[in-house]
Design a protein around this motif. Structure first.
Motif, PDB file in Angstrom:
ATOM      1  N   MET A  79     -63.344   5.328 -37.226  1.00 38.95           N
ATOM      2  CA  MET A  79     -62.504   5.844 -38.305  1.00 38.95           C
ATOM      3  C   MET A  79     -63.254   5.665 -39.620  1.00 38.95           C
ATOM      4  N   THR A  80     -63.373   6.747 -40.349  1.00 36.70           N
ATOM      5  CA  THR A  80     -64.186   6.741 -41.566  1.00 36.70           C
ATOM      6  C   THR A  80     -63.365   6.517 -42.828  1.00 36.70           C
ATOM      7  N   ASP A  81     -62.057   6.442 -42.688  1.00 40.90           N
ATOM      8  CA  ASP A  81     -61.188   6.370 -43.864  1.00 40.90           C
ATOM      9  C   ASP A  81     -60.581   4.992 -44.081  1.00 40.90           C
ATOM     10  N   ARG A  82     -61.141   3.968 -43.453  1.00 41.66           N
ATOM     11  CA  ARG A  82     -60.566   2.626 -43.545  1.00 41.66           C
ATOM     12  C   ARG A  82     -61.587   1.590 -43.121  1.00 41.66           C
ATOM     13  N   LEU A  83     -61.248   0.353 -43.412  1.00 44.22           N
ATOM     14  CA  LEU A  83     -61.945  -0.796 -42.828  1.00 44.22           C
ATOM     15  C   LEU A  83     -61.011  -1.350 -41.767  1.00 44.22           C
ATOM     16  N   LEU A  84     -61.567  -1.831 -40.678  1.00 47.24           N
ATOM     17  CA  LEU A  84     -60.756  -2.380 -39.602  1.00 47.24           C
ATOM     18  C   LEU A  84     -61.294  -3.758 -39.242  1.00 47.24           C
TER      19      LEU A  84
END
Length: 175
Positions: A79-84
């Motif tokens: 996922m490129t829209d967040r940090l996990l």
């Protein structure tokens, strides 16, 4: 593994949020309990999902050491829209922390779906029952998300429509 709702999940989420607030102070503006464990009465994987809003994602990385002290490790799932960040309790994943941009916070599918399922207990029951059916059918954990995509998309589309928003794909993995 899908289990019946545990009334202790909100308390576990609150405790995790209380631990995270001082570590993320100044870099996040909100932290909430999301996911199936945040919906009263719904069957779920026993993993506490949290979502935090940050004006910018980059400064959150400067807190990686402090997050690691709490057991949260960075995880790249495409996922490129967040940090996990993932936290384990022994071999089992116990917590997920999604850090997203504050400007995307109001329209995040996970938050909208959570609120929709809280307002529509029969839909939460339907979704929980479906997850149990997938587990009973022996769906491989790696295929679990794909197996429930159609239902998650349907429910999220309804949640977005109630909020006056257009539908968007539920799985946000980068291209």
């Amino acid at each position: 593994m899908i289990v019946d709702y545990d009334p202790g999940w909100p308390g576990q989420a609150a405790a995790a949020i209380a631990e995270l607030r001082p570590v993320l102070a100044g870099v996040v503006t909100e932290i909430e309990h999301i996911g199936s464990t945040s919906v009263p009465g719904m069957a779920a994987k026993p993993t506490i999902d949290l979502m935090a809003a940050a004006p910018r994602l980059e400064p959150v990385g400067s807190r990686a050491g402090k997050l690691a002290e709490l057991g949260y490790r960075p995880h790249d799932n495409g996922m490129t829209d967040r940090l996990l960040y993932v936290r384990f309790d022994g071999p089992a994943r116990s917590h997920l922390l999604h850090v997203v941009t504050a400007d995307s916070w109001p329209t995040r599918n996970q938050r909208l779906l959570r609120d929709y399922l809280r307002r529509h207990p029969s839909e939460a029951e339907r979704y929980g029952r479906f997850k149990k059916e997938l587990a009973a059918a022996g769906v491989h954990p790696g295929d679990y998300a794909a197996a429930k995509t159609a239902l998650v998309q349907e429910l999220t589309d309804r949640a977005r429509a109630e909020a006056g928003l257009a539908p968007v794909p539920v799985w946000e993995k980068g291209a």
